[in-house]
Design a protein around this motif. Structure first.
Motif: not given
Lengths: 378, 92
Positions: A58, A83-85, A87, A89, A109-110, A112, A146-148, B16, B19, B21
Motif C-alpha cells: 500500500q 505493483g503498489y495499490y 492511495n 490523500i 487506485d483510490h 481520499q 470511477g475511483f473508489p 470496483n 485488486r 495480485q
C-alpha cells in the motif's frame, strides 16, 4: 532478533506545502524549519522501488497537499508499474477535473478527499480558506472517473455535532467509505488540544448518530469507520501495530520515520533515504529497531498480558505526556500517569476558544512557534 | 432453474477498487483495496485466478475440478463467492 516483517504501508509525504491551514494537522509544528528542499522525482522513484522490494503493497501519497507536486502523475505511474495499490490523500484543493482524469490514466487506485465539516461556513473556517464548494466538485469528479472514494472527516469539538449531516453529505456524494476520525493529539492538534477535544457527551451523541444511520440502513453500501479519541479509552491504541512493524513514512526531505510524529522523540537519529537504502533503514537502523518487539518495555507493560495486543500504545504520546518515550502510553488505566490524560480532558472542558484561540497551521505560525520553542525543541 | 443452478450461472467479478495480485513478500495472493489488504489462502487464490469477469461460477468449478480431479468443489466455490460478496469485494 529475527528479520522484521515487511513494511506493508509506505506513506510518502511528498511536500509540506498546503493551501489549507487545519489546526489539527499531523505535520510537525516546526515544519517551516525544514529546508523546504523536497526529494525530487528520481529520488521518490528510488524510494518506491526499494520500498516495494521490501514488501510494501500500500502506498499513501500525502503531504501537505500532494497535488501541489507537478510530478504527481509520474510518481503515481511508477508506483502503479511497481505493483503498489496507490492511495492519494488530498484536500481536493489545487486539484482540477483534468488532473483527476490524468491521475486515473496514470494508474492511481483510490482517492481520499478530506472535508473539514459538512457545512460550507464551518468547513472554510477550519480550513482557513474558501474550499467547500471546490471539494464538493472534486468529490464528484473522483466518482465520475470511477475511483473508489473515501471521504474523511476529522472530527473535534467544533464539528462533531454535525455527524448526521456529514453522513447525509457523504451519501449524496456517493462515497464508498466515510471515515469519521476523531482528532488525535499530535502535531498541531496537540497545540490546540484544549479547544479541539470533544466532550464525552458529544462523543456519545455522535456514536448514537452513527449507530442510528447503520441500524436504519440509510445507506448500507457506504462503509463507515468511526474512530473515537483514545483519551476517552482505558486501553491505548495499538499504535502503528507496533513500532517498525508494518508502517514506514518518508517526509518531504527524505527522513524515514516509523510514524507521523516520531521525529520529536529525543535521542533518536532518524535516517534519511538520501544516505541509506530503504532496506538498511527498515531492517538495520537503530531508529527503526528502537521500540521493536517487547524488550524495551517498562512496567506495567513488560509483564502485561495485553502487550501483544496494544504494544504499549503510542511512543509519541508517552513522550509528549510523560517526557519518557518508553513509558506506558498514559491512556492506559494501568499507567501510573493516567491522571495526566484525565487532567487534559478536564482542562479542555473548561477552555473556550475565546480564551485560547485556535492556532492555524501555516508557515508563519510555524516560524513563530519554532522561535518561541527555541532551537532543537520540537 | 433451481437456486443452485441459478447461482452457478452467475459471473463473479472483483468489485470496483479491489485488486487481486501475487505478493512475493507475503508468499501469497492478496486482495488490495483502499488502505487495506486481505491475504488469501491457497484454495481461495486458485479460485480467484479463474475469476476474470467472463467465467461463470460453473465454469470456474469445472476448471478447478479438471485441475484437482479428486475433489468435489462446487459447494466450496459457491460458499467462497457468497462470502466474498457478503464482504463486498466480489460482485456476482
Amino acid at each position: 532478533m529475527s528479520e522484521p516483517s515487511a513494511p506493508l504501508w509506505l506513506l510518502a509525504e511528498l511536500t509540506y506545502k498546503c493551501p489549507l491551514q487545519c489546526p489539527y494537522c499531523s505535520n510537525p509544528v516546526d515544519f517551516a524549519k525544514s529546508s523546504g528542499v523536497e526529494l525530487d522525482t528520481d529520488q521518490w522513484i528510488r524510494v518506491l522501488r526499494e520500498g516495494r522490494e521490501l514488501g510494501a503493497a500500500q502506498l499513501g501519497l500525502s503531504g501537505g497537499e500532494p497535488i501541489v507536486r507537478k510530478d504527481l502523475e509520474l510518481i503515481v505511474a511508477e508506483a502503479h508499474k511497481l505493483g503498489y495499490y496507490t492511495n492519494l490523500i488530498t484536500s481536493g484543493i489545487g486539484m482540477s477535473t483534468d488532473r483527476v482524469a490524468s491521475l486515473k490514466q496514470a494508474g492511481l487506485d483510490h482517492i481520499q478527499v478530506s472535508f473539514q465539516a459538512s457545512s460550507s461556513e464551518l468547513n472554510n473556517w477550519i480550513a482557513g480558506t474558501d474550499s467547500f464548494e471546490h471539494k464538493i466538485e472534486m468529490a464528484k469528479a473522483v466518482k465520475a472517473n470511477g475511483f473508489p472514494m473515501v471521504l474523511c472527516f476529522v472530527t473535534h469539538r467544533e464539528n462533531i455535532e454535525q455527524v448526521d449531516d456529514i453522513l447525509q453529505l457523504a451519501t449524496r456524494l456517493d462515497a464508498d467509505y466515510v471515515e469519521l476520525a476523531t482528532t488525535q493529539y499530535y502535531g498541531w492538534a496537540f497545540l490546540n488540544r484544549d479547544v479541539l477535544m470533544p466532550t464525552r457527551e458529544q462523543l456519545t451523541k455522535a456514536e448514537a448518530a452513527v449507530n442510528r444511520f447503520r441500524d436504519e440502513k440509510i445507506n448500507d453500501a457506504m462503509k463507515i469507520f468511526y474512530v473515537i479519541p483514545d483519551y476517552y479509552e482505558d486501553r491505548p491504541k495499538p499504535c502503528m501495530s507496533g513500532w517498525g512493524s508494518l508502517f514506514m513514512l518518508v517526509t518531504p526531505d527524505g527522513t524515514a520515520l516509523p510514524c507521523h510524529s516520531a521525529r520529536q522523540l529525543p535521542g533518536i537519529e532518524f535516517p534519511n533515504v538520501k544516505d541509506m537504502s530503504m532496506g538498511e533503514i527498515w531492517k538495520r537502523s537503530d531508529a527503526f529497531n528502537k521500540f521493536r518487539g517487547f524488550d524495551w518495555m517498562q512496567e506495567p507493560c513488560r509483564s502485561c498480558s495485553e502487550k501483544e495486543k496494544d504494544f504499549g500504545g503510542c511512543r509519541c504520546q508517552a513522550y509528549m505526556l510523560t517526557g519518557n518515550a518508553a513509558a506506558t502510553d498514559p491512556v492506559c488505566d494501568k499507567s501510573p500517569d493516567r491522571h495526566i490524560v484525565d487532567a487534559a480532558i478536564e482542562k479542555s472542558a473548561v477552555t473556550t476558544s475565546a480564551a485560547k484561540p485556535m492556532v492555524f497551521r501555516n508557515a508563519k505560525n510555524s516560524k513563530i512557534l519554532n522561535d518561541r520553542l527555541g532551537p532543537g525543541s520540537r | 432453474m433451481n437456486t443452485t443452478a441459478a447461482e452457478l450461472s452467475k459471473v463473479p467479478q472483483l468489485a470496483n477498487g479491489f485488486r487481486f495480485q501475487w505478493e512475493p513478500a507475503q508468499d501469497s495472493h492478496v486482495i488490495l483495496y483502499p488502505e487495506g489488504m486481505k491475504v488469501l489462502s491457497g484454495s481461495a487464490a486458485e479460485i480467484m485466478q479463474l475469476c476474470d469477469g467472463t467465467r461463470s461460477i460453473e465454469k470456474i468449478v469445472a476448471a478447478l475440478e479438471e485441475k484437482f480431479p479428486e475433489a468435489e468443489l462446487q459447494q466450496d466455490v459457491l460458499d467462497f463467492f457468497a462470502g466474498a460478496a457478503q464482504e463486498g469485494w466480489i460482485n456476482v
